[in-house]
Design a protein around this motif. Structure first.
Motif, PDB file in Angstrom:
ATOM      1  N   ALA A 125      -4.744   2.064   5.035  1.00 21.11           N
ATOM      2  CA  ALA A 125      -5.832   1.315   4.418  1.00 21.11           C
ATOM      3  C   ALA A 125      -6.665   2.221   3.515  1.00 21.11           C
ATOM      4  N   TYR A 126      -6.918   3.439   3.959  1.00 22.04           N
ATOM      5  CA  TYR A 126      -7.664   4.409   3.137  1.00 22.04           C
ATOM      6  C   TYR A 126      -6.946   4.641   1.812  1.00 22.04           C
ATOM      7  N   VAL A 127      -5.619   4.815   1.867  1.00 23.15           N
ATOM      8  CA  VAL A 127      -4.845   5.015   0.642  1.00 23.15           C
ATOM      9  C   VAL A 127      -4.983   3.803  -0.274  1.00 23.15           C
ATOM     10  N   ALA A 128      -4.856   2.603   0.285  1.00 27.38           N
ATOM     11  CA  ALA A 128      -4.948   1.389  -0.536  1.00 27.38           C
ATOM     12  C   ALA A 128      -6.310   1.287  -1.209  1.00 27.38           C
ATOM     13  N   ALA A 167       0.837  -1.208   0.000  1.00 25.78           N
ATOM     14  CA  ALA A 167       0.000   0.000   0.000  1.00 25.78           C
ATOM     15  C   ALA A 167       0.868   1.254   0.000  1.00 25.78           C
ATOM     16  N   HIS A 168       1.980   1.226   0.740  1.00 31.01           N
ATOM     17  CA  HIS A 168       2.866   2.388   0.755  1.00 31.01           C
ATOM     18  C   HIS A 168       3.379   2.719  -0.644  1.00 31.01           C
ATOM     19  N   ALA A 188      -7.319  -5.180  -5.648  1.00 24.46           N
ATOM     20  CA  ALA A 188      -7.626  -6.159  -4.606  1.00 24.46           C
ATOM     21  C   ALA A 188      -6.643  -5.948  -3.467  1.00 24.46           C
ATOM     22  N   VAL A 189      -7.157  -5.785  -2.267  1.00 25.56           N
ATOM     23  CA  VAL A 189      -6.318  -5.653  -1.077  1.00 25.56           C
ATOM     24  C   VAL A 189      -6.408  -6.969  -0.315  1.00 25.56           C
ATOM     25  N   LEU A 215      -0.655   6.489  -7.175  1.00 26.11           N
ATOM     26  CA  LEU A 215      -1.001   5.678  -8.339  1.00 26.11           C
ATOM     27  C   LEU A 215      -2.484   5.319  -8.316  1.00 26.11           C
ATOM     28  N   GLU A 216      -2.975   4.786  -9.426  1.00 23.00           N
ATOM     29  CA  GLU A 216      -4.360   4.337  -9.509  1.00 23.00           C
ATOM     30  C   GLU A 216      -4.452   3.198 -10.518  1.00 23.00           C
TER      31      GLU A 216
END
Length: 539
Positions: free
Chosen positions: A502-505, A458-459, A470-471, A464-465
């Protein structure tokens, strides 16, 4: 007031909140820019608006957090300013470290050799383990960047502890080399600006209009540099998002952003971007519900764009990690099958990505995994296999590897553990060697920079996008990381950073988001973002 037709048209394409930020009066401005809200578009529009308003581009500087962002911003600014008759590079775009290098170099200060910290630590502290060197890396940066500690004062302290003595040894090794390390590019530049009025005046003129991206990620020295350059007029435009502050281990502190108006920039104007244009509405709703559990954040509205379709898919499974990843790969639209969609499998740590690599190899799916070093790629594997061939070529590899693992040094042991786990099915060492060669061959074929599938932490995906994300590993104890929280100086604040991570991911997703978890131990983050009945598997 914009006059040039190209700038007028650019501003007209912006949403009202973006336009308000891009045209805010020069002065201290904080643009709070949630994930997917178009912050780079807004930054580019502001620079075009400033130049069209008569500001000399040579007095505008933009500082980004990393080289990738600097390259993207430079390219977009070149296109935006070309209609105004300004060539590429008219506006100075730098990272903090590149700007520090430029300041030092112009002042005749030494800027070489630029030393690698790991290499210096190995030389200065030959008995330190790899884990100790990793801890010292953070300690040294904290002492240099956050605390501004004088090495001679530490050396003169008879009660200095082991970490302080290691810092002294490290700094003396740097001094003896005549060079500097990466942190010194900022630390020494700040010291020069603070002590040399002529140098400070020169660079303040070049940064009379200063734009700072990713303001939530600044360490204390970087913020000090920005504020020094902006003063006294403080025509500084900071863009940041408190909800995306995820680099505490790099000495970022979200409180610096939250307290700017009180501590550093009186009269700071805050302008909020409110719409996430990237993610489906379902993703925005769940991600916002999650991050609103944090106490250290601005009160704000975050909306989805109108008509933003796309699902959040909850995927409870008690399967082993490799089987989980295999199922995820098969579910991701077009991943590796010739489609144009981009996909990503994200995890909390690099170690948790290894099963995803195994799955990609097994499914014959091309992937990219920048910065992920796999155990099978290590030259230590070859050393261990040669040792195994000498020690017991006709024995089962499991027995041989158990002996080698018991005798392995600290740095070799993780690779020995990986080979030990791999060894049981093979009859002899030659068969294990053949299997390693086969995996390496498949890696060489499938690991590609142009692959549609990305495997990353995630870091690593900040900024990026992807079409489909899938996390994996959203299990209790794994994400949030129980270890990171328990070992933190302030566990409550560490948990908030995990929540932001988690929000970023989750907000990397443009079309769909899949959340994979153990139904018997779902992450507390899932319990915060969803109702209990939603995360329980259907009977």
């Amino acid at each position: 007031m914009a006059e040039h037709a190209a700038v007028v048209a650019r501003l007209a394409r912006l949403a009202p909140d973006q336009r308000a930020a891009a045209t805010a009066p020069p002065g201290p401005v904080l643009c709070v820019a949630p994930a997917g809200s178009g912050k780079t578009t807004t930054l580019v529009a502001r620079v075009a608006w400033l130049v069209d308003s008569g500001v000399d581009p040579a007095t505008i500087a933009a500082i980004t957090f990393n080289r990738r962002a600097a390259e993207e911003l430079s390219e977009r600014l070149a296109a935006a300013l070309e209609p105004l008759g300004r060539g590429p590079g008219a506006v100075r775009v730098r990272t903090f470290h590149a700007l520090g290098l430029e300041i030092l170099k112009e002042a005749g200060q030494p800027v070489a050799p630029l030393l690698d910290r790991e290499t210096v630590l190995r030389t200065a502290l030959p008995l330190a383990t790899a884990a100790e060197r990793r801890r010292l890396d953070t300690v040294i940066s904290r002492l240099k960047l956050d605390l501004g500690v004088d090495v001679e004062a530490v050396a003169a302290d008879p009660e200095a502890g082991p970490a302080a003595r290691a810092f002294v040894a490290y700094e003396r090794a740097i001094a003896e080399s005549g060079g500097l390390d990466f942190d010194d590019l900022v630390v020494r530049a700040v010291r020069l600006l603070e002590t040399e009025p002529v140098t400070l005046g020169t660079w303040r003129a070049r940064c009379a209009h200063l734009l700072v991206d990713e303001a939530q990620d600044l360490d204390r020295s970087q913020l000090r540099m920005a504020l020094l350059l902006a003063a006294p007029a403080n025509r500084i435009f900071l863009v940041g998002d408190d909800d995306q502050s995820i680099y505490g281990w790099r000495l970022a502190d979200v409180r610096r952003l939250l307290q700017l108006a009180e501590t550093s920039l009186p009269g700071l104007l805050r302008v909020d971007l409110v719409t996430n244009y990237r993610c489906p509405a379902s993703v925005v709703a769940r991600a916002v519900r999650l991050v609103e559990g944090n106490r250290e954040r601005f009160a704000k509205r975050i909306l989805a764009r109108p008509e933003a379709p796309g699902p959040v898919i909850l995927a409870p499974t008690a399967a082993e990690d490799a089987d989980r990843c295999r199922a995820v790969l098969r579910s991701l639209p077009a991943a590796g099958h010739g489609g144009s969609d981009t996909c990503a499998i994200l995890a909390r740590t690099n170690r948790e990505l290894l099963p995803a690599v195994v799955a990609a190899l097994g499914e014959d799916v091309p992937f990219r995994a920048a910065g992920l070093e796999l155990p099978v790629e290590s030259p230590i594997v070859d050393d261990l296999l040669r040792a195994a061939a000498r020690a017991g070529p006709d024995e089962r590899p499991l027995a041989v590897m158990e002996r080698l693992r018991a005798a392995a040094a600290d740095e070799t042991r993780p690779i020995a553990d990986a080979l030990l786990a791999w060894a049981p099915p093979f009859e002899n060492v030659a068969a294990l060697v053949a299997a390693v060669e086969d995996v390496r061959a498949r890696l060489a074929r499938l690991r590609r920079d142009d692959a549609a599938l990305t495997l990353a932490t995630a870091h690593a995906t900040k900024g990026l996008e992807f079409d489909h994300v899938a996390v994996i590993g959203l299990d209790e104890g794994r994400f949030p990381s129980a270890r990171s929280v328990a070992e933190a100086e302030d566990p409550a604040r560490a948990l908030e950073e995990e929540r932001r991570l988690a929000y970023v991911a989750w907000t990397r997703a443009r079309r769909s988001l899949t959340l994979v978890y153990d139904p018997d131990a779902p992450s507390t983050f899932l319990r915060e973002a969803f109702e209990p009945w939603e995360i329980e598997p259907a009977a």
